[in-house]
Design a protein around this motif. Structure first.
Motif, PDB file in Angstrom:
ATOM      1  N   THR A   7     -14.403 -33.288  52.865  1.00  8.45           N
ATOM      2  CA  THR A   7     -13.345 -34.667  52.024  1.00  8.45           C
ATOM      3  C   THR A   7     -14.245 -35.432  50.990  1.00  8.45           C
ATOM      4  O   THR A   7     -13.564 -35.995  49.897  1.00  8.45           O
ATOM      5  CB  THR A   7     -12.428 -34.868  52.213  1.00  8.45           C
ATOM      6  N   ARG A   8     -15.031 -36.132  51.615  1.00 10.87           N
ATOM      7  CA  ARG A   8     -16.260 -36.755  50.987  1.00 10.87           C
ATOM      8  C   ARG A   8     -17.264 -36.843  51.332  1.00 10.87           C
ATOM      9  O   ARG A   8     -18.024 -36.583  52.444  1.00 10.87           O
ATOM     10  CB  ARG A   8     -15.022 -38.085  50.720  1.00 10.87           C
ATOM     11  N   PHE A   9     -18.342 -37.753  50.757  1.00 11.85           N
ATOM     12  CA  PHE A   9     -19.407 -38.600  51.328  1.00 11.85           C
ATOM     13  C   PHE A   9     -19.150 -39.710  51.832  1.00 11.85           C
ATOM     14  O   PHE A   9     -18.413 -41.045  51.062  1.00 11.85           O
ATOM     15  CB  PHE A   9     -20.380 -38.364  49.767  1.00 11.85           C
ATOM     16  N   ASP A  10     -19.950 -40.004  52.213  1.00 11.25           N
ATOM     17  CA  ASP A  10     -20.063 -41.899  53.308  1.00 11.25           C
ATOM     18  C   ASP A  10     -21.863 -41.891  53.846  1.00 11.25           C
ATOM     19  O   ASP A  10     -22.510 -41.658  54.469  1.00 11.25           O
ATOM     20  CB  ASP A  10     -19.625 -41.612  53.819  1.00 11.25           C
ATOM     21  N   GLY A  11     -22.187 -41.891  52.743  1.00 11.87           N
ATOM     22  CA  GLY A  11     -23.294 -42.862  52.920  1.00 11.87           C
ATOM     23  C   GLY A  11     -25.225 -41.789  52.928  1.00 11.87           C
ATOM     24  O   GLY A  11     -24.992 -40.504  52.594  1.00 11.87           O
TER      25      GLY A  11
ATOM     26  N   TRP B 168     -16.567 -34.419  57.543  1.00 10.22           N
ATOM     27  CA  TRP B 168     -15.209 -33.213  57.292  1.00 10.22           C
ATOM     28  C   TRP B 168     -13.814 -33.528  57.151  1.00 10.22           C
ATOM     29  O   TRP B 168     -13.439 -34.109  57.917  1.00 10.22           O
ATOM     30  CB  TRP B 168     -15.619 -32.612  58.796  1.00 10.22           C
ATOM     31  N   SER B 169     -13.174 -32.068  57.395  1.00  6.58           N
ATOM     32  CA  SER B 169     -11.806 -32.138  57.042  1.00  6.58           C
ATOM     33  C   SER B 169     -10.802 -33.266  58.508  1.00  6.58           C
ATOM     34  O   SER B 169      -9.886 -33.058  57.848  1.00  6.58           O
ATOM     35  CB  SER B 169     -11.406 -30.788  57.062  1.00  6.58           C
ATOM     36  N   ASP B 170     -10.989 -32.892  59.409  1.00 13.10           N
ATOM     37  CA  ASP B 170     -10.588 -33.697  60.558  1.00 13.10           C
ATOM     38  C   ASP B 170     -11.058 -34.841  60.840  1.00 13.10           C
ATOM     39  O   ASP B 170     -10.982 -35.231  62.248  1.00 13.10           O
ATOM     40  CB  ASP B 170     -10.597 -32.602  61.536  1.00 13.10           C
ATOM     41  N   GLY B 171     -11.712 -34.601  59.939  1.00 14.33           N
ATOM     42  CA  GLY B 171     -12.694 -37.480  59.521  1.00 14.33           C
ATOM     43  C   GLY B 171     -13.650 -36.921  60.699  1.00 14.33           C
ATOM     44  O   GLY B 171     -13.842 -38.305  60.392  1.00 14.33           O
ATOM     45  N   THR B 172     -14.271 -35.673  61.215  1.00 14.35           N
ATOM     46  CA  THR B 172     -15.639 -35.883  61.561  1.00 14.35           C
ATOM     47  C   THR B 172     -16.503 -36.780  60.701  1.00 14.35           C
ATOM     48  O   THR B 172     -16.546 -35.555  60.327  1.00 14.35           O
ATOM     49  CB  THR B 172     -15.484 -35.087  62.539  1.00 14.35           C
TER      50      THR B 172
END
Length: 355
Positions: A254-258, A263-267
């Motif tokens: 869903t997105r990048f973070d550093g 992933w779609s389940d928040g992992t």
């Protein structure tokens, strides 16, 4: 000049051939050093999914065994020989920066070198390789790993031992992920499950059926009803590799973070590189000031003929008129389609009607 063709790859060469056969004297303007289009810039291992016998352009059979699958460099050499076989002027290292109307029914072609050429007709055949599409995902600017489009990917040797995500569900995505998995840990991130189509059907290559059944000539409106997603040609290796766990497939993150993707389940997961195999858009920015494109940069056209300017046409658009529109075996059909009206316009025949 009666007609200028912008782009000297397969589409521009096919266009020039058809225009010449229609009685015009086309001049090809090619940005690169050789009239082979984008083929030389694709990744090192690229191999056609169509056998040589189904990868030829008119008047010059593809060399070698008709059942072999040509490598990228074979296509480059083939197109260079094809260009040499045409009786047309080709100006290489000539990049077009803008096309304008001259106000009197013709066009002014401006090049990056500062030249201006006047022509009655323009065929935009510059393909899409120069305009790779990368989705603007949240946090993309914060990603500290390597982020690139497959247009800039060359070989797997630079990714050995790394954690790599390949975004996309098409042929290039699967082919690149497969070769990367030899030395890297690879995931295919897709929005939908990958749809495989067998390379061999009934003992014959799928392209035999494409050409003999008429599937190649189906119009895009019908294809939209038939195909519900992107199909990946499976040589027998790719689906098996996924099933065996050589690489895996997951729903799109869903997105990048550093240094992470989420992933779609928040992992979150730390990743070394993300390669986008998310396609291309027509590389036609030089037509923007002319007013020939819509707000998203797509050409306003029907079947390759401009709906905004008489004397302007296109060759090589994906699904321009059929399934095979932007392929080596099929592009000449679209080139022939635009040649007659281009010849009519360039000859001044419409002047009798006050146009």
């Amino acid at each position: 000049m009666d007609t200028i063709v912008i782009g000297g790859g397969q589409s521009g060469l096919a266009a020039a051939r058809s225009l010449r056969n229609a009685g015009l004297t086309p001049v090809i303007l090619e940005a690169g050093e050789r009239p082979t289009g984008s083929w030389a810039h694709y990744y090192d291992s690229l191999t056609l999914f169509s056998p040589a016998r189904y990868s030829s352009m008119p008047d010059l059979p593809f060399p070698g065994d008709g059942d072999h699958y040509p490598h990228r460099d074979e296509v480059v050499d083939y197109l260079h020989r094809y260009a040499d076989s045409l009786d047309v002027e080709i100006r290489t290292a000539t990049r077009v920066s803008a096309v304008e109307s001259d106000g009197a029914g013709a066009f002014l072609i401006h090049t990056e070198a500062g030249d201006t050429l006047r022509t009655a007709g323009v065929v935009a055949a510059s393909g899409s390789f120069g305009n790779p599409h990368v989705p603007d995902l949240p946090g993309r600017g914060s990603f500290t790993g390597q982020l690139l489009h497959v247009a800039d990917y060359r070989s797997p040797k630079h990714y050995a031992g790394q954690r790599v995500i390949v975004v996309g569900a098409g042929n290039s995505a699967v082919q690149v992920a497969y070769e990367l998995a030899e030395g890297a840990t690879v995931t295919l991130a897709t929005r939908q499950p990958i749809q495989f189509m067998p390379q061999m059907i009934g003992g014959k290559d799928a392209h035999y059926w494409h050409t003999t059944t008429g599937f190649d000539s189906l119009p895009p409106q019908w294809l939209a009803c038939i195909a519900t997603g992107t199909l990946v040609m499976d040589t027998g290796d790719y689906a098996a590799a996924l099933q065996a766990g050589r690489m895996d497939r997951r729903p799109m993150f869903t997105r990048f973070d550093g240094e992470h993707v989420i992933w779609s389940d928040g992992t979150p997961e730390q990743v070394d590189a993300v390669i986008f195999a998310t396609g291309y858009r027509p590389d036609l920015d030089y037509l923007r000031t002319l007013g020939a494109l819509d707000a998203s940069g797509l050409p306003l056209q029907v079947g390759g003929l401009s709906t905004t300017h008489l004397g302007l046409s296109y060759v090589g658009l994906e699904f321009q008129r059929s399934f095979a529109s932007n392929t080596l075996r099929g592009v000449h059909h679209d080139a022939a389609h635009i040649a007659a009206p281009m010849a009519t316009y360039a000859s001044g025949a419409l002047a009798a009607y006050g146009l």
